[in-house]
Design an enzyme around this catalytic site. Structure first.
Site, short mmCIF file in Angstrom:
data_model
loop_
_atom_site.label_atom_id
_atom_site.label_comp_id
_atom_site.label_asym_id
_atom_site.label_seq_id
_atom_site.Cartn_x
_atom_site.Cartn_y
_atom_site.Cartn_z
CB SER A 55 -0.94 0.13 1.12
OG SER A 55 -2.14 -0.79 0.81
CE LYS A 58 -4.57 1.97 -0.63
NZ LYS A 58 -4.10 0.81 -0.24
CB SER A 111 -4.50 1.70 3.98
OG SER A 111 -3.81 1.29 2.93
#
Length: 367
Positions: A55, A58, A111
């Site tokens: 993640s 992102k 997230s």
């Protein structure tokens, strides 16, 4: 004998009072510590090795979306086909309305993979089009060991990056005020949702300005962090690190203690002058366009050279380029600073008169 004993005692005392900087290591498969201002790498371990990144992807998603957004408070109507992503979620519902800013907070703090998909499809029309924008931006940032296949970081053989590349992405995110502000937010309530930042370093490490966490079973724990102390900002990235919180604190401490920022110049500092033709002012001061610093450890030093235009023609505007100052380490340029005109000056209308024009004026008695 007593003299030697005394000298040894003094030496040991000095060592205890001023311990040398300790070498650092991590539990990560890949790691890097970078100075955000200069891009100087202060520590690295397999930093160019492409790996799954989970993640922390992102950060790139947020950067691309914010750079292309006209209004972050634009309301986004969530479509059913955007939903269904596996993994972490902010639990968006079809038909729900939420601002793009709200989605960005859900992306970077909570997230949310559903937030990532909604941002991508709203920004570019489809996930595929948005991913193309991510890869294009990565190339612009010099991320040569990266390939993005989705906006969330879910495992994919075509989705990877390196610690070095993610440090470059973090640099760009810190330079973007909106992305940097969101990354540094500990918690926020938007509508009925409260988002809490997963980055524990915001609470544990002095000066931490956030960034992004990540985890999948295949990628392991991934983390990008940044911290600021005494005007210096450091970026730390670890990939597949089971002890990332402690490793980041150790690396950041090492960087601040071993490579403190040294000011090279102040904004507006005079670095010479340039001759001016066609003006009553014969020379113009060349000043630095910005303040610049560079991280240096004990014993290191830089050499500095100034390259200026030999002459400039009036009129001159304040801020007009006049050259540059460069600092080198071992003959390699590490810092460049533009030098510009300190002020402006107009054209002396008498100066550019041609030779015969002057003769005519003399004969008329008007010179």
């Amino acid at each position: 004998m007593k003299k030697w004993t005394f000298a040894l005692a003094v030496l040991m005392a000095l060592v205890l009072i001023c311990p040398p900087a300790q070498a650092v290591s991590t539990n990560a498969s890949s790691a890097i510590l970078m100075d955000a201002e200069s891009g100087r790498v202060l520590y690295e371990q397999n930093s160019r090795q492409p790996r799954l990144i989970a993640s922390i992807t992102k950060l790139m998603t947020a950067l691309v979306a914010v750079e292309r957004a006209e209004d972050l408070d634009e309301v986004v109507s969530i479509k059913g086909e955007w939903l269904g992503s596996e993994g972490s979620s902010i639990y968006l519902k079809a038909g729900e309305e939420i601002t793009l800013r709200g989605l960005l907070y859900g992306l970077l703090l909570q997230s949310g993979n559903d937030a990532a998909m909604a941002i991508a499809c709203h920004t570019a029309g489809s996930e595929a089009e948005f991913v193309a924008l991510m890869n294009q931006r990565a190339l612009e940032l010099g991320m040569k060991d990266s390939s993005f296949a989705n906006p969330s970081g879910l495992n994919n053989e075509k989705h990877y990056s390196s610690a070095y590349d993610m440090a470059l992405a973090a640099q760009a995110c810190l330079e973007n005020e909106t992305v940097a502000e969101i990354c540094a937010t500990r918690s926020i309530t938007i509508g009925t949702r409260t988002f809490v930042n997963h980055n524990k370093l915001l609470y544990r490490y002095e000066g931490c300005v956030g960034m992004k966490t990540g985890f999948t079973e295949k990628a392991g724990r991934t983390l990008v962090s940044a911290a600021t102390r005494e005007g210096q900002t450091l970026i730390c990235v670890t990939l597949n690190d089971g002890d990332d919180w402690n490793d980041h604190m150790k690396l950041l401490d090492y960087g601040f203690q071993t490579y403190p920022r040294q000011a090279l110049c102040r904004q507006g500092e005079v670095f010479g002058s340039v001759a001016v033709q066609g003006s009553l002012i014969p020379t113009m001061a060349a000043v630095t366009e910005e303040e610049v610093g560079y991280p240096l450890k004990d014993g290191e030093g830089l050499t500095m050279d100034v390259a200026l235009t030999s002459c400039i023609q009036a009129p001159v505007e304040a801020g007009q380029p006049l050259g540059e100052a460069v600092w080198k380490e071992n003959d390699e340029v590490v810092v460049r600073v533009p030098l510009v005109a300190q002020s402006g000056t107009g054209l002396d209308v008498r100066e550019p008169m041609a030779f015969w024009g002057r003769i005519k004026a003399l004969l008329r008695g008007t010179a």
